[in-house]
Design a protein around this motif. Sequence first.
Motif, mmCIF file in Angstrom:
data_model
loop_
_atom_site.group_PDB
_atom_site.id
_atom_site.type_symbol
_atom_site.label_atom_id
_atom_site.label_comp_id
_atom_site.label_asym_id
_atom_site.label_seq_id
_atom_site.Cartn_x
_atom_site.Cartn_y
_atom_site.Cartn_z
ATOM 1 N N SER A 295 0.834 -1.194 0.000
ATOM 2 C CA SER A 295 0.000 0.000 0.000
ATOM 3 C C SER A 295 0.872 1.248 0.000
ATOM 4 C CB SER A 295 -0.892 0.010 1.243
ATOM 5 O OG SER A 295 -1.676 1.184 1.263
ATOM 6 N N ILE A 296 0.311 2.327 -0.512
ATOM 7 C CA ILE A 296 1.008 3.616 -0.439
ATOM 8 C C ILE A 296 0.987 4.126 0.997
ATOM 9 C CG2 ILE A 296 0.898 6.031 -1.200
ATOM 10 C CD1 ILE A 296 -0.389 4.894 -3.818
ATOM 11 N N LYS A 297 -0.122 3.874 1.713
ATOM 12 C CA LYS A 297 -0.266 4.309 3.109
ATOM 13 C C LYS A 297 0.424 3.302 4.017
ATOM 14 C CE LYS A 297 -2.023 6.161 6.872
ATOM 15 N NZ LYS A 297 -1.407 7.346 7.437
ATOM 16 N N VAL A 298 1.358 3.767 4.825
ATOM 17 C CA VAL A 298 2.005 2.881 5.796
ATOM 18 C C VAL A 298 1.993 3.528 7.174
ATOM 19 C CG1 VAL A 298 3.517 1.803 4.077
ATOM 20 C CG2 VAL A 298 4.353 3.747 5.376
ATOM 21 N N TYR A 299 2.021 2.685 8.189
ATOM 22 C CA TYR A 299 2.115 3.125 9.579
ATOM 23 C C TYR A 299 3.489 2.764 10.108
ATOM 24 C CZ TYR A 299 -2.946 3.797 9.636
ATOM 25 O OH TYR A 299 -4.214 4.231 9.379
ATOM 26 N N ALA B 37 8.015 -1.271 7.823
ATOM 27 C CA ALA B 37 7.271 -0.469 6.852
ATOM 28 C C ALA B 37 8.246 0.217 5.906
ATOM 29 C CB ALA B 37 6.426 0.579 7.572
ATOM 30 N N LYS B 38 7.846 0.299 4.637
ATOM 31 C CA LYS B 38 8.655 0.992 3.640
ATOM 32 C C LYS B 38 7.738 1.871 2.807
ATOM 33 C CE LYS B 38 12.090 0.426 0.075
ATOM 34 N NZ LYS B 38 12.931 -0.508 -0.651
ATOM 35 N N THR B 39 7.943 3.177 2.930
ATOM 36 C CA THR B 39 7.149 4.154 2.189
ATOM 37 C C THR B 39 7.820 4.448 0.865
ATOM 38 O OG1 THR B 39 6.592 5.183 4.295
ATOM 39 C CG2 THR B 39 6.127 6.457 2.334
ATOM 40 N N SER C 182 3.826 7.384 -4.616
ATOM 41 C CA SER C 182 2.745 6.623 -5.247
ATOM 42 C C SER C 182 3.086 6.173 -6.662
ATOM 43 C CB SER C 182 1.453 7.426 -5.240
ATOM 44 O OG SER C 182 1.634 8.639 -5.928
ATOM 45 N N ILE D 197 4.962 2.669 -6.519
ATOM 46 C CA ILE D 197 4.393 1.541 -5.769
ATOM 47 C C ILE D 197 4.485 0.228 -6.532
ATOM 48 C CG2 ILE D 197 1.992 1.934 -6.514
ATOM 49 C CD1 ILE D 197 2.951 0.921 -2.965
ATOM 50 N N ALA E 259 7.360 -2.349 -1.085
ATOM 51 C CA ALA E 259 6.642 -1.137 -0.685
ATOM 52 C C ALA E 259 5.412 -1.549 0.102
ATOM 53 C CB ALA E 259 6.249 -0.335 -1.917
#
Length: 111
Positions: A41-45, A72-74, A77, A80, A86
């Motif tokens: 996902s593009i959204k990561v925590y 997590a790896k940002t 977009s 991706i 990612a």
Amino acid sequence: MAEKRVINRHLKRMNVLFGTDKPVFHGFTVDISDTGIFLKSIKVYPPGSVIIVEIHIPDCGVIEFQGRIMWAKTVPSNMINIVKKAGMGVKIINFLKGGDEYQKLLKAFHH
């Protein structure tokens, strides 16, 4: 350096909704195992965060669990689909619903 963990990971792409309070962000699984999923996902925590994950299984409904972000790896977009890792590694803490369906899904890979 080779990875030391021996975890049976199964490549499986399924639609996922996730979020901290309720699942609102979209992503998909890249692989699944007994202990967790790789969520692209593009959204990561940040690692250590606890999220709610809903996996939508065709013909079986929804699997929902609490998971802890292990890594997590940002990426931007537009990258991706180019960057392999990612997203986030999510460890399953507790099934909220569909735990049996998740186990059936994993068993289907062993046959």
